[in-house]
Design a protein around this motif. Structure first.
Motif, mmCIF file in Angstrom:
data_model
loop_
_atom_site.group_PDB
_atom_site.id
_atom_site.type_symbol
_atom_site.label_atom_id
_atom_site.label_comp_id
_atom_site.label_asym_id
_atom_site.label_seq_id
_atom_site.Cartn_x
_atom_site.Cartn_y
_atom_site.Cartn_z
ATOM 1 N N LEU A 110 0.819 -1.215 0.000
ATOM 2 C CA LEU A 110 0.000 0.000 0.000
ATOM 3 C C LEU A 110 0.852 1.264 0.000
ATOM 4 O O LEU A 110 0.457 2.280 -0.558
ATOM 5 C CB LEU A 110 -0.964 -0.013 1.194
ATOM 6 N N GLN A 111 2.023 1.183 0.605
ATOM 7 C CA GLN A 111 2.930 2.347 0.544
ATOM 8 C C GLN A 111 3.349 2.601 -0.903
ATOM 9 O O GLN A 111 3.445 3.740 -1.344
ATOM 10 C CB GLN A 111 4.152 2.109 1.430
ATOM 11 N N ALA A 112 3.584 1.504 -1.634
ATOM 12 C CA ALA A 112 3.933 1.642 -3.055
ATOM 13 C C ALA A 112 2.769 2.251 -3.834
ATOM 14 O O ALA A 112 2.959 3.072 -4.725
ATOM 15 C CB ALA A 112 4.308 0.278 -3.641
ATOM 16 N N VAL A 113 1.537 1.870 -3.462
ATOM 17 C CA VAL A 113 0.338 2.416 -4.124
ATOM 18 C C VAL A 113 0.232 3.924 -3.873
ATOM 19 O O VAL A 113 0.007 4.705 -4.792
ATOM 20 C CB VAL A 113 -0.945 1.694 -3.622
ATOM 21 N N VAL A 114 0.426 4.339 -2.608
ATOM 22 C CA VAL A 114 0.344 5.768 -2.260
ATOM 23 C C VAL A 114 1.384 6.555 -3.063
ATOM 24 O O VAL A 114 1.093 7.592 -3.655
ATOM 25 C CB VAL A 114 0.569 5.977 -0.737
ATOM 26 N N LEU A 115 2.609 6.004 -3.116
ATOM 27 C CA LEU A 115 3.712 6.675 -3.801
ATOM 28 C C LEU A 115 3.465 6.737 -5.311
ATOM 29 O O LEU A 115 3.550 7.802 -5.927
ATOM 30 C CB LEU A 115 5.017 5.910 -3.507
ATOM 31 N N CYS A 116 3.137 5.598 -5.912
ATOM 32 C CA CYS A 116 3.008 5.530 -7.373
ATOM 33 C C CYS A 116 1.756 6.218 -7.891
ATOM 34 O O CYS A 116 1.706 6.645 -9.039
ATOM 35 C CB CYS A 116 3.030 4.076 -7.842
#
Length: 286
Positions: A110-116
């Motif tokens: 989910l951190q990758a989702v927020v970032l991307c």
């Protein structure tokens, strides 16, 4: 192994054949792949999508084996590939037969989702599951090196179908009949056909009844899936209104993907609040 599970080709091939319960380190039993995802604050909308995707066999099998996408070349400074790596890690944790607990944290994913997604989708704020699914599949496809037209990836192989969209412009309803008839002869009012691809189909529900029935209770209406699929039979026409113009559209499916995603539109926004249509869709199991 808990932190970084790996799978052999043989193990992946046997995943759906075995229904053996695994025992987690804390003593609970679970079925690999049928594992809970933690809700950190308001990320259940994303969890639901990730969990559904983790049970699509060809997609799952592709991501369980890191060698499938390890050598994909990305331009320097490209952060989107992080989505691919994190999704692969999450898949392997969800299907791990030797998990620590019977649930998995999707935090890194989910951190990758927020970032991307440049904070379009957040962990702390409810989002729309369909918007997330649409963005995620397209982002995954392009991060794997896919393009709009030519280059396919596992994502398009599994979910992409194609259809024809027929559009006809309508004259303004307030015009006199003669003027309407005259306008319909013009070239801009003739039917246009475009070929288009899709990753999921949006299905519309009949409007819910406003009034109670004789027995003084609101009945929840039911509709068979086939009825709402009629939108794509190539013959059913539906009117679409924009700010200035009205169009009649019909849709004809030309190729179905191996896995078909339906999105049933339940929410409509008006000036005051968001309304949910409670109609039950009867899904044919057999």
């Amino acid at each position: 192994y808990v932190l970084k599970p790996t799978f052999t080709t043989q193990q992946i091939a046997n995943l759906d054949k075995q229904a053996k319960l695994s025992r987690a380190y804390d003593g609970t039993t679970y079925l690999p792949g049928i594992v809970g995802l933690n809700n950190i604050k308001a990320n259940d909308y994303a969890n639901a999508v990730l969990q559904a995707l983790s049970n699509v066999p060809p997609l799952r099998n592709y991501f369980l084996e890191e060698d499938n996408y390890k050598s994909i070349q990305r331009p320097p400074g490209d952060i989107m590939f992080l989505l691919v790596q994190r999704f692969g890690e999450l898949m392997r944790k969800l299907w791990n037969p030797r998990n620590f607990k019977a649930h998995v944290s999707p935090h890194e994913m989910l951190q990758a989702v927020v970032l991307c997604s440049k904070k379009n989708f957040q962990i702390t704020k409810q989002g729309d599951g369909v918007d997330f699914l649409s963005w995620f599949l397209n982002a995954l496809h392009s991060a794997l090196g896919g393009t709009k037209k030519k280059k396919k990836t596992i994502v398009t192989d599994v979910f992409q179908g194609s259809m024809r969209i027929f559009t006809k412009k309508l004259p303004h309803p307030d015009l006199p009949a003669e003027e309407k008839a005259q306008l319909l002869q013009n070239s801009e009012y003739q039917e246009l056909m475009v070929e288009s691809t899709f990753m999921y189909l949006t299905l519309d529900l009949p409007t819910a009844p406003l009034y109670k029935d004789e027995k003084e209770q609101l009945i929840i209406p039911q509709v068979p899936l086939f009825s709402i699929l009629a939108k794509f039979n190539g013959a059913t026409e539906k009117e679409y209104k924009t700010y200035k113009e009205n169009f009649l559209k019909r849709f004809q499916l030309t190729r179905l993907p191996p896995y078909l995603i339906f999105c049933i539109k339940r929410f409509t926004k008006n000036n005051f609040f968001v309304e949910k249509n409670p109609t039950i869709v009867n899904f044919p199991i057999t």
